[in-house]
Design a protein around this motif. Structure first.
Motif, PDB file in Angstrom:
ATOM      1  N   UNK A 117      18.510  72.328  46.518  1.00 12.05           N
ATOM      2  CA  UNK A 117      17.729  72.220  47.749  1.00 12.05           C
ATOM      3  C   UNK A 117      16.462  71.418  47.452  1.00 12.05           C
ATOM      4  N   UNK A 118      16.087  70.532  48.363  1.00 11.12           N
ATOM      5  CA  UNK A 118      14.801  69.832  48.297  1.00 11.12           C
ATOM      6  C   UNK A 118      14.208  69.849  49.705  1.00 11.12           C
ATOM      7  N   UNK A 119      12.895  69.804  49.792  1.00  6.71           N
ATOM      8  CA  UNK A 119      12.267  69.580  51.096  1.00  6.71           C
ATOM      9  C   UNK A 119      12.348  68.079  51.355  1.00  6.71           C
ATOM     10  N   UNK A 120      12.568  67.709  52.613  1.00  5.56           N
ATOM     11  CA  UNK A 120      12.755  66.289  52.931  1.00  5.56           C
ATOM     12  C   UNK A 120      11.923  65.908  54.159  1.00  5.56           C
ATOM     13  N   UNK A 121      11.319  64.733  54.100  1.00  6.26           N
ATOM     14  CA  UNK A 121      10.576  64.238  55.264  1.00  6.26           C
ATOM     15  C   UNK A 121      10.845  62.759  55.452  1.00  6.26           C
ATOM     16  N   UNK A 162       2.268  63.065  44.009  1.00 10.67           N
ATOM     17  CA  UNK A 162       2.383  64.013  45.126  1.00 10.67           C
ATOM     18  C   UNK A 162       1.593  63.559  46.346  1.00 10.67           C
ATOM     19  N   UNK A 163       2.171  63.801  47.509  1.00  9.71           N
ATOM     20  CA  UNK A 163       1.548  63.407  48.782  1.00  9.71           C
ATOM     21  C   UNK A 163       0.470  64.392  49.211  1.00  9.71           C
ATOM     22  N   UNK A 164       0.745  65.671  49.012  1.00 11.15           N
ATOM     23  CA  UNK A 164      -0.219  66.657  49.509  1.00 11.15           C
ATOM     24  C   UNK A 164      -0.321  67.824  48.535  1.00 11.15           C
ATOM     25  N   UNK A 165      -1.443  68.531  48.625  1.00  6.84           N
ATOM     26  CA  UNK A 165      -1.659  69.688  47.741  1.00  6.84           C
ATOM     27  C   UNK A 165      -0.650  70.794  48.031  1.00  6.84           C
ATOM     28  N   UNK A 166      -0.168  70.829  49.309  1.00 10.23           N
ATOM     29  CA  UNK A 166       0.809  71.865  49.688  1.00 10.23           C
ATOM     30  C   UNK A 166       2.147  71.672  48.971  1.00 10.23           C
ATOM     31  N   UNK A 167       2.472  70.399  48.692  1.00  5.88           N
ATOM     32  CA  UNK A 167       3.760  70.107  48.059  1.00  5.88           C
ATOM     33  C   UNK A 167       3.508  69.322  46.774  1.00  5.88           C
ATOM     34  N   UNK A 168       3.067  70.022  45.720  1.00  7.34           N
ATOM     35  CA  UNK A 168       2.662  69.324  44.493  1.00  7.34           C
ATOM     36  C   UNK A 168       3.818  68.645  43.745  1.00  7.34           C
ATOM     37  N   UNK A 184      10.445  66.892  48.158  1.00  5.63           N
ATOM     38  CA  UNK A 184       9.621  67.797  47.358  1.00  5.63           C
ATOM     39  C   UNK A 184      10.518  68.862  46.745  1.00  5.63           C
ATOM     40  N   UNK A 185      10.358  69.075  45.438  1.00  4.94           N
ATOM     41  CA  UNK A 185      11.134  70.101  44.733  1.00  4.94           C
ATOM     42  C   UNK A 185      10.315  71.383  44.655  1.00  4.94           C
ATOM     43  N   UNK A 226      11.843  68.639  39.843  1.00  4.55           N
ATOM     44  CA  UNK A 226      11.426  67.288  40.260  1.00  4.55           C
ATOM     45  C   UNK A 226      11.760  66.265  39.169  1.00  4.55           C
ATOM     46  N   UNK A 227      11.466  66.588  37.922  1.00  2.00           N
ATOM     47  CA  UNK A 227      11.715  65.655  36.813  1.00  2.00           C
ATOM     48  C   UNK A 227      13.213  65.394  36.613  1.00  2.00           C
TER      49      UNK A 227
END
Length: 210
Positions: A106-110, A157-163, A178-179, A185-186
């Motif tokens: 699973x990954x978060x996707x935008x 990273x784009x945001x602190x919420x999704x490091x 985002x992992x 992530x690596x």
């Protein structure tokens, strides 16, 4: 279950939360079509239209049970050649590619400015340059595919919420992921860095370990 065993043995039921769409007609389950039915022969989760068949199942004392269209045809012994029409690129089943993948999780996707959403992401071994995205691990159709060749990878990273995020860009298209943790992530970046150059991780079996 193999076709020969349909109706003779009880199937493994796919859980409702493992799919976001009917496993036969691929209609998404939403507020209106929330009713999810299980085919008593194959255990797949199907919508009301695809569960509107009944067949006598041996494992249940030959009682009439609700089954899906495909199992109905197999059990009553008639084959539907139209059903075998060629699958499109998105219609590769998630379980099929996840079981034979370079990496999947699973990954978060935008995309663009849409909200983040959770996606089951898979890079299949036989297509190690393509990223498939599914709504859930047992879905039978991908929501989208990204041919990775030629993309630029930005792993800041784009945001602190999704490091643990990273971004793929190519001309006008941009995809952010985002992992859950840095290790995951690596692992993804290792595979993606190869794919964007047109290379596959054949020689890098350590990616598949763990």
């Amino acid at each position: 279950l193999q076709n020969a065993e349909l109706g003779k043995r009880a199937p493994r039921w796919i859980r409702d939360n493992e799919v976001t769409m009917c496993m036969k007609c691929k209609e998404p389950f939403n507020a209106l079509t929330r009713r999810r039915h299980h085919c008593r022969a194959c255990g797949h989760v199907v919508c009301w239209k695809c569960s509107d068949y009944k067949a006598h199942l041996e494992y249940d004392g030959n009682k009439l049970n609700k089954v899906c269209k495909d199992c109905y045809h197999v059990i009553i012994g008639c084959t539907d050649s139209e059903e075998k029409k060629k699958k499109g690129i998105l219609e590769i089943e998630s379980a099929e590619v996840s079981g034979n993948s370079v990496i999947c999780s699973f990954l978060q996707y935008m995309e663009k400015s849409k909200p983040w959403q959770k996606a089951w992401c898979v890079i299949p071994k036989q297509e190690a340059l393509v990223l498939y995205m599914y709504g859930a691990p047992q879905d039978v159709k991908a929501l989208a595919t990204i041919p990775l060749l030629g993309y630029t990878v930005d792993d800041t990273p784009r945001s602190a919420d999704l490091p643990h995020s990273f971004k793929l860009t190519q001309s006008k298209s941009a995809h952010s992921f985002a992992a859950d943790n840095e290790e995951l992530k690596q692992k993804w970046l290792k595979v993606i860095h190869l794919a964007v150059k047109g290379e596959t991780p054949e020689c890098q079996n350590e990616l598949l370990v763990n």
